[in-house]
Enzyme design. Structure first.
Site, PDB file in Angstrom:
ATOM      1  N   ARG A  63       0.853  -1.198   0.000  1.00 32.60           N
ATOM      2  CA  ARG A  63       0.000   0.000   0.000  1.00 32.60           C
ATOM      3  C   ARG A  63       0.882   1.239   0.000  1.00 32.60           C
ATOM      4  O   ARG A  63       0.604   2.211  -0.703  1.00 32.60           O
ATOM      5  CB  ARG A  63      -0.922  -0.013   1.223  1.00 32.60           C
ATOM      6  CG  ARG A  63      -1.871   1.191   1.294  1.00 32.60           C
ATOM      7  CD  ARG A  63      -2.652   1.232   2.594  1.00 32.60           C
ATOM      8  NE  ARG A  63      -3.465   0.030   2.811  1.00 32.60           N
ATOM      9  CZ  ARG A  63      -4.676  -0.151   2.269  1.00 32.60           C
ATOM     10  NH1 ARG A  63      -5.196   0.766   1.495  1.00 32.60           N
ATOM     11  NH2 ARG A  63      -5.338  -1.263   2.495  1.00 32.60           N
ATOM     12  N   ARG A  89     -10.256   2.764  -1.820  1.00 34.51           N
ATOM     13  CA  ARG A  89      -8.940   2.315  -1.328  1.00 34.51           C
ATOM     14  C   ARG A  89      -8.561   3.219  -0.167  1.00 34.51           C
ATOM     15  O   ARG A  89      -8.731   4.443  -0.262  1.00 34.51           O
ATOM     16  CB  ARG A  89      -7.960   2.539  -2.458  1.00 34.51           C
ATOM     17  CG  ARG A  89      -6.905   1.578  -2.864  1.00 34.51           C
ATOM     18  CD  ARG A  89      -7.020   0.168  -2.739  1.00 34.51           C
ATOM     19  NE  ARG A  89      -7.314  -0.504  -4.037  1.00 34.51           N
ATOM     20  CZ  ARG A  89      -7.441  -1.808  -4.124  1.00 34.51           C
ATOM     21  NH1 ARG A  89      -7.355  -2.547  -3.050  1.00 34.51           N
ATOM     22  NH2 ARG A  89      -7.703  -2.385  -5.273  1.00 34.51           N
ATOM     23  N   LEU A  91      -5.968   5.345   1.732  1.00 36.63           N
ATOM     24  CA  LEU A  91      -4.670   5.935   1.409  1.00 36.63           C
ATOM     25  C   LEU A  91      -3.681   5.617   2.541  1.00 36.63           C
ATOM     26  O   LEU A  91      -4.033   5.704   3.704  1.00 36.63           O
ATOM     27  CB  LEU A  91      -4.809   7.453   1.272  1.00 36.63           C
ATOM     28  CG  LEU A  91      -5.750   7.959   0.171  1.00 36.63           C
ATOM     29  CD1 LEU A  91      -5.727   9.481   0.152  1.00 36.63           C
ATOM     30  CD2 LEU A  91      -5.384   7.386  -1.185  1.00 36.63           C
ATOM     31  N   ASN A 105     -13.208  13.706   1.390  1.00 31.91           N
ATOM     32  CA  ASN A 105     -13.799  12.458   0.904  1.00 31.91           C
ATOM     33  C   ASN A 105     -15.314  12.546   1.019  1.00 31.91           C
ATOM     34  O   ASN A 105     -15.841  13.166   1.944  1.00 31.91           O
ATOM     35  CB  ASN A 105     -13.277  11.287   1.755  1.00 31.91           C
ATOM     36  CG  ASN A 105     -13.835   9.949   1.294  1.00 31.91           C
ATOM     37  OD1 ASN A 105     -14.140   9.772   0.124  1.00 31.91           O
ATOM     38  ND2 ASN A 105     -14.000   9.031   2.238  1.00 31.91           N
ATOM     39  N   THR A 106     -15.995  11.926   0.075  1.00 35.10           N
ATOM     40  CA  THR A 106     -17.458  11.830   0.184  1.00 35.10           C
ATOM     41  C   THR A 106     -17.777  10.425   0.684  1.00 35.10           C
ATOM     42  O   THR A 106     -17.121   9.453   0.309  1.00 35.10           O
ATOM     43  CB  THR A 106     -18.135  11.983  -1.202  1.00 35.10           C
ATOM     44  OG1 THR A 106     -17.654  10.945  -2.061  1.00 35.10           O
ATOM     45  CG2 THR A 106     -17.850  13.323  -1.812  1.00 35.10           C
ATOM     46  N   HIS A 107     -18.794  10.339   1.541  1.00 36.52           N
ATOM     47  CA  HIS A 107     -19.165   9.029   2.083  1.00 36.52           C
ATOM     48  C   HIS A 107     -20.687   8.918   2.126  1.00 36.52           C
ATOM     49  O   HIS A 107     -21.358   9.841   2.615  1.00 36.52           O
ATOM     50  CB  HIS A 107     -18.577   8.851   3.486  1.00 36.52           C
ATOM     51  CG  HIS A 107     -18.822   7.497   4.061  1.00 36.52           C
ATOM     52  ND1 HIS A 107     -18.154   6.374   3.628  1.00 36.52           N
ATOM     53  CD2 HIS A 107     -19.682   7.082   5.008  1.00 36.52           C
ATOM     54  CE1 HIS A 107     -18.604   5.331   4.296  1.00 36.52           C
ATOM     55  NE2 HIS A 107     -19.519   5.722   5.144  1.00 36.52           N
ATOM     56  N   SER A 134     -22.132  12.349   3.735  1.00 35.23           N
ATOM     57  CA  SER A 134     -21.177  13.198   4.469  1.00 35.23           C
ATOM     58  C   SER A 134     -19.988  13.564   3.589  1.00 35.23           C
ATOM     59  O   SER A 134     -19.588  12.781   2.721  1.00 35.23           O
ATOM     60  CB  SER A 134     -20.635  12.439   5.701  1.00 35.23           C
ATOM     61  OG  SER A 134     -21.694  11.943   6.496  1.00 35.23           O
ATOM     62  N   ASP A 139      -8.268  11.752   7.195  1.00 32.24           N
ATOM     63  CA  ASP A 139      -7.131  11.639   8.134  1.00 32.24           C
ATOM     64  C   ASP A 139      -6.622  10.190   8.044  1.00 32.24           C
ATOM     65  O   ASP A 139      -6.983   9.448   7.140  1.00 32.24           O
ATOM     66  CB  ASP A 139      -7.563  12.037   9.550  1.00 32.24           C
ATOM     67  CG  ASP A 139      -8.601  11.082  10.129  1.00 32.24           C
ATOM     68  OD1 ASP A 139      -9.123  11.384  11.207  1.00 32.24           O
ATOM     69  OD2 ASP A 139      -8.895  10.051   9.480  1.00 32.24           O
ATOM     70  N   GLY A 141      -7.389   7.703   9.701  1.00 37.63           N
ATOM     71  CA  GLY A 141      -8.351   6.651  10.049  1.00 37.63           C
ATOM     72  C   GLY A 141      -9.236   6.293   8.867  1.00 37.63           C
ATOM     73  O   GLY A 141      -8.956   6.672   7.724  1.00 37.63           O
ATOM     74  N   ASP A 143     -12.646   7.046   7.395  1.00 33.31           N
ATOM     75  CA  ASP A 143     -13.813   7.950   7.435  1.00 33.31           C
ATOM     76  C   ASP A 143     -13.962   8.598   8.813  1.00 33.31           C
ATOM     77  O   ASP A 143     -15.070   8.766   9.317  1.00 33.31           O
ATOM     78  CB  ASP A 143     -15.097   7.163   7.085  1.00 33.31           C
ATOM     79  CG  ASP A 143     -15.025   6.603   5.671  1.00 33.31           C
ATOM     80  OD1 ASP A 143     -15.519   5.471   5.472  1.00 33.31           O
ATOM     81  OD2 ASP A 143     -14.467   7.279   4.797  1.00 33.31           O
TER      82      ASP A 143
HETATM   83  C1  GRF Z   1     -20.130   7.236  -3.734  1.00 34.18           C
HETATM   84  O1  GRF Z   1     -21.344   7.035  -3.000  1.00 34.18           O
HETATM   85  C2  GRF Z   1     -18.993   7.464  -2.783  1.00 34.18           C
HETATM   86  O2  GRF Z   1     -19.321   8.209  -1.641  1.00 34.18           O
HETATM   87  C3  GRF Z   1     -18.685   6.058  -2.376  1.00 34.18           C
HETATM   88  O3  GRF Z   1     -18.787   5.296  -3.557  1.00 34.18           O
HETATM   89  C4  GRF Z   1     -19.710   5.948  -4.416  1.00 34.18           C
HETATM   90  C5  GRF Z   1     -18.993   6.230  -5.705  1.00 34.18           C
HETATM   91  O4  GRF Z   1     -19.935   6.530  -6.660  1.00 34.18           O
HETATM   92  N1  GRF Z   1     -17.369   5.962  -1.796  1.00 34.18           N
HETATM   93  P1  GRF Z   1     -19.424   7.163  -8.051  1.00 34.18           P
HETATM   94  O5  GRF Z   1     -18.208   6.349  -8.466  1.00 34.18           O
HETATM   95  O6  GRF Z   1     -19.099   8.605  -7.775  1.00 34.18           O
HETATM   96  O7  GRF Z   1     -20.619   6.984  -8.954  1.00 34.18           O
END
Ligand code: GRF
Length: 192
Positions: A63, A89, A91, A105-107, A134, A139, A141, A143
Site C-alpha cells: 500500500r 482504497r 490511502l 472524501n465523500t461518504h 457526508s 485523516d 483513520g 472515514d
Molecule cells: C459514492 O457514493 C462514494 O461516496 C462512495 O462510492 C460511491 C462512488 O460513486 N465511496 P461514483 O463512483 O461517484 O458513482
C-alpha cells in the site's frame, strides 16, 4: 483553486464536479483525475479534456509503494485540493501526510455512523429509518476525519443497496460541490 479527483468506480460524483466547474463563476478547476484501477469514471475526464492517470493498486508490492506512486502523479499537477470521490482504497498514512488537510472524501452515510467501504449496505442491514451523506477531511483513520458537511436521507420500505445508494448520491454531489466552492472561496477552512 485547483482540484484533483481520485476515483475507483463510475465517477458520477466526479461528473457532477466536472459539470459544476464548467461554469466560469465556479471558483475551482479540476486539473486531473486519478484512479487505482481502470475505472469507468475515467471516461468523464476524457469527455471534459482533463488529464487522467491510473496507478493500479495490484501492480505494487505494498500500500505504501502504491501511495508513493499515486502521490508522485498527484504532485505533477500540484493540486490545492484532493477530492476522493468513490475511491475504494484507503490511502497510506505517508500519502495522507503529503496532502493533509487538503484531502476531502465523500461518504454515503451519516458519519460517524457506518464508516468504511459498505456504508450503504451496513445502514440497510441495521434497519435504520434514516441514513445520510457526508463530506469529511481525510485523516489516517477510516472515514474518521472532521465533518465538513452532512445531510440526513430517509431509508424507504423495500430499499435495496442500489436504490438507497442512488438516493444518497445526488445529495453527496450537492454537498461535495458546495464544500469545494466554500473551500475555494475561503469560506471553509480545512483543519487537521
Ligand atoms: C459514492 O457514493 C462514494 O461516496 C462512495 O462510492 C460511491 C462512488 O460513486 N465511496 P461514483 O463512483 O461517484 O458513482
Amino acid at each position: 483553486l485547483t482540484v484533483a479527483v481520485l476515483i475507483s468506480g463510475t465517477g458520477s460524483n466526479l461528473r457532477a464536479l466536472l459539470e459544476a466547474a464548467r461554469h466560469p463563476d465556479f471558483p475551482a478547476r479540476i486539473v486531473a483525475v486519478g484512479a487505482d484501477r481502470d475505472a469507468e469514471g475515467l471516461a468523464h475526464a476524457a469527455d471534459f479534456g482533463i488529464p487522467s492517470f491510473t496507478v493500479p493498486y495490484r501492480s505494487f508490492e505494498s500500500r505504501d509503494a502504491w501511495g508513493e506512486a499515486l502521490g508522485d502523479r498527484l504532485d505533477e499537477h500540484r493540486p490545492d485540493l484532493v477530492v476522493l470521490s468513490g475511491l475504494m482504497r484507503l490511502l497510506p498514512a505517508s500519502l495522507v501526510a503529503r496532502y493533509a488537510p487538503r484531502i476531502i472524501n465523500t461518504h454515503p452515510a451519516y458519519l460517524p455512523e457506518f464508516p468504511g467501504a459498505h456504508g450503504v449496505r451496513d445502514a440497510l442491514a441495521a434497519g435504520v429509518a434514516q441514513t445520510g451523506a457526508s463530506v469529511i477531511v481525510v485523516d489516517d483513520g477510516v472515514d474518521s476525519g472532521p465533518i465538513l458537511a452532512q445531510e440526513r436521507i430517509p431509508v424507504q420500505q423495500g430499499d435495496t443497496e442500489e436504490t438507497l445508494h442512488e438516493r444518497i448520491k445526488p445529495v453527496e454531489r450537492r454537498l461535495l460541490i458546495d464544500v469545494v466552492r466554500r473551500i475555494a472561496t475561503g469560506d471553509l477552512a480545512l483543519t487537521h
